[in-house]
Motif scaffolding. Structure first.
Motif, PDB file in Angstrom:
ATOM      1  N   GLU A  18       0.828  -1.211   0.000  1.00 26.84           N
ATOM      2  CA  GLU A  18       0.000   0.000   0.000  1.00 26.84           C
ATOM      3  C   GLU A  18       0.862   1.261   0.000  1.00 26.84           C
ATOM      4  O   GLU A  18       0.554   2.230  -0.691  1.00 26.84           O
ATOM      5  CB  GLU A  18      -0.947  -0.006   1.206  1.00 26.84           C
ATOM      6  CG  GLU A  18      -2.037  -1.054   1.104  1.00 26.84           C
ATOM      7  CD  GLU A  18      -2.874  -0.904  -0.167  1.00 26.84           C
ATOM      8  OE1 GLU A  18      -3.228   0.235  -0.526  1.00 26.84           O
ATOM      9  OE2 GLU A  18      -3.152  -1.940  -0.803  1.00 26.84           O
ATOM     10  N   TRP A  19       1.943   1.238   0.762  1.00 30.72           N
ATOM     11  CA  TRP A  19       2.856   2.385   0.780  1.00 30.72           C
ATOM     12  C   TRP A  19       3.451   2.624  -0.597  1.00 30.72           C
ATOM     13  O   TRP A  19       3.517   3.752  -1.080  1.00 30.72           O
ATOM     14  CB  TRP A  19       3.965   2.146   1.809  1.00 30.72           C
ATOM     15  CG  TRP A  19       4.953   3.260   1.866  1.00 30.72           C
ATOM     16  CD1 TRP A  19       4.839   4.422   2.556  1.00 30.72           C
ATOM     17  CD2 TRP A  19       6.203   3.331   1.183  1.00 30.72           C
ATOM     18  NE1 TRP A  19       5.947   5.208   2.345  1.00 30.72           N
ATOM     19  CE2 TRP A  19       6.793   4.564   1.514  1.00 30.72           C
ATOM     20  CE3 TRP A  19       6.884   2.468   0.327  1.00 30.72           C
ATOM     21  CZ2 TRP A  19       8.026   4.950   1.014  1.00 30.72           C
ATOM     22  CZ3 TRP A  19       8.115   2.862  -0.172  1.00 30.72           C
ATOM     23  CH2 TRP A  19       8.665   4.085   0.177  1.00 30.72           C
ATOM     24  N   MET A  20       3.867   1.533  -1.248  1.00 26.39           N
ATOM     25  CA  MET A  20       4.467   1.655  -2.572  1.00 26.39           C
ATOM     26  C   MET A  20       3.444   2.143  -3.595  1.00 26.39           C
ATOM     27  O   MET A  20       3.758   2.970  -4.447  1.00 26.39           O
ATOM     28  CB  MET A  20       5.090   0.332  -3.002  1.00 26.39           C
ATOM     29  CG  MET A  20       6.324  -0.013  -2.170  1.00 26.39           C
ATOM     30  SD  MET A  20       6.989  -1.637  -2.518  1.00 26.39           S
ATOM     31  CE  MET A  20       7.841  -1.308  -4.045  1.00 26.39           C
ATOM     32  N   ARG A  21       2.204   1.670  -3.506  1.00 26.47           N
ATOM     33  CA  ARG A  21       1.161   2.141  -4.428  1.00 26.47           C
ATOM     34  C   ARG A  21       0.945   3.638  -4.269  1.00 26.47           C
ATOM     35  O   ARG A  21       0.820   4.371  -5.253  1.00 26.47           O
ATOM     36  CB  ARG A  21      -0.137   1.392  -4.174  1.00 26.47           C
ATOM     37  CG  ARG A  21      -0.161   0.022  -4.762  1.00 26.47           C
ATOM     38  CD  ARG A  21      -1.522  -0.610  -4.596  1.00 26.47           C
ATOM     39  NE  ARG A  21      -1.468  -1.973  -5.061  1.00 26.47           N
ATOM     40  CZ  ARG A  21      -2.092  -2.990  -4.479  1.00 26.47           C
ATOM     41  NH1 ARG A  21      -2.835  -2.783  -3.421  1.00 26.47           N
ATOM     42  NH2 ARG A  21      -1.986  -4.188  -4.974  1.00 26.47           N
ATOM     43  N   ALA A  22       0.874   4.098  -3.030  1.00 28.00           N
ATOM     44  CA  ALA A  22       0.684   5.533  -2.779  1.00 28.00           C
ATOM     45  C   ALA A  22       1.866   6.326  -3.334  1.00 28.00           C
ATOM     46  O   ALA A  22       1.685   7.386  -3.940  1.00 28.00           O
ATOM     47  CB  ALA A  22       0.513   5.788  -1.286  1.00 28.00           C
ATOM     48  N   LEU A  23       3.064   5.821  -3.146  1.00 23.74           N
ATOM     49  CA  LEU A  23       4.250   6.495  -3.656  1.00 23.74           C
ATOM     50  C   LEU A  23       4.234   6.533  -5.180  1.00 23.74           C
ATOM     51  O   LEU A  23       4.519   7.558  -5.787  1.00 23.74           O
ATOM     52  CB  LEU A  23       5.515   5.797  -3.156  1.00 23.74           C
ATOM     53  CG  LEU A  23       6.825   6.433  -3.585  1.00 23.74           C
ATOM     54  CD1 LEU A  23       6.973   7.808  -2.948  1.00 23.74           C
ATOM     55  CD2 LEU A  23       7.987   5.546  -3.188  1.00 23.74           C
ATOM     56  N   TYR A  24       3.886   5.408  -5.808  1.00 28.39           N
ATOM     57  CA  TYR A  24       3.821   5.377  -7.264  1.00 28.39           C
ATOM     58  C   TYR A  24       2.828   6.407  -7.783  1.00 28.39           C
ATOM     59  O   TYR A  24       3.101   7.129  -8.731  1.00 28.39           O
ATOM     60  CB  TYR A  24       3.397   3.998  -7.775  1.00 28.39           C
ATOM     61  CG  TYR A  24       4.389   2.893  -7.570  1.00 28.39           C
ATOM     62  CD1 TYR A  24       5.747   3.136  -7.449  1.00 28.39           C
ATOM     63  CD2 TYR A  24       3.969   1.575  -7.500  1.00 28.39           C
ATOM     64  CE1 TYR A  24       6.649   2.110  -7.266  1.00 28.39           C
ATOM     65  CE2 TYR A  24       4.862   0.536  -7.318  1.00 28.39           C
ATOM     66  CZ  TYR A  24       6.194   0.813  -7.203  1.00 28.39           C
ATOM     67  OH  TYR A  24       7.078  -0.207  -7.031  1.00 28.39           O
TER      68      TYR A  24
END
Length: 82
Positions: A18-24
């Motif tokens: 989820e953190w990576m999706r938000a960052l992307y």
């Protein structure tokens, strides 16, 4: 300093995913390639299988290598294990 994380392998941890999706979503437009993703980065980390894969990604202009897109003074850190 710009921050960007790109994962080329599956991320099993739900919180990390989820953190990576938000960052992307915040850093990379839909459909942007790796060259666009590193355009504003100060440091780029790679973790690829071998030197040939690193060269293909970073240097090979015929394949759209990252080198022309990197900012002047950007650092590329190769963390390949072989």
């Amino acid at each position: 300093m710009a921050t960007l994380v790109i994962s080329l392998w599956p991320v099993e941890d739900q919180a990390a995913r989820e953190w990576m999706r938000a960052l992307y979503r915040a850093k990379v437009q839909a459909g942007a390639g790796a060259a666009e993703a590193v355009r504003s980065a100060d440091v780029v980390f790679t973790m690829l299988p071998d030197g040939a894969a690193v060269r293909a990604l970073v240097v090979d202009e015929g394949n759209g290598g990252l080198l022309p897109s990197l900012r002047r003074g950007a650092i590329v850190v190769d963390m390949s294990s072989s």
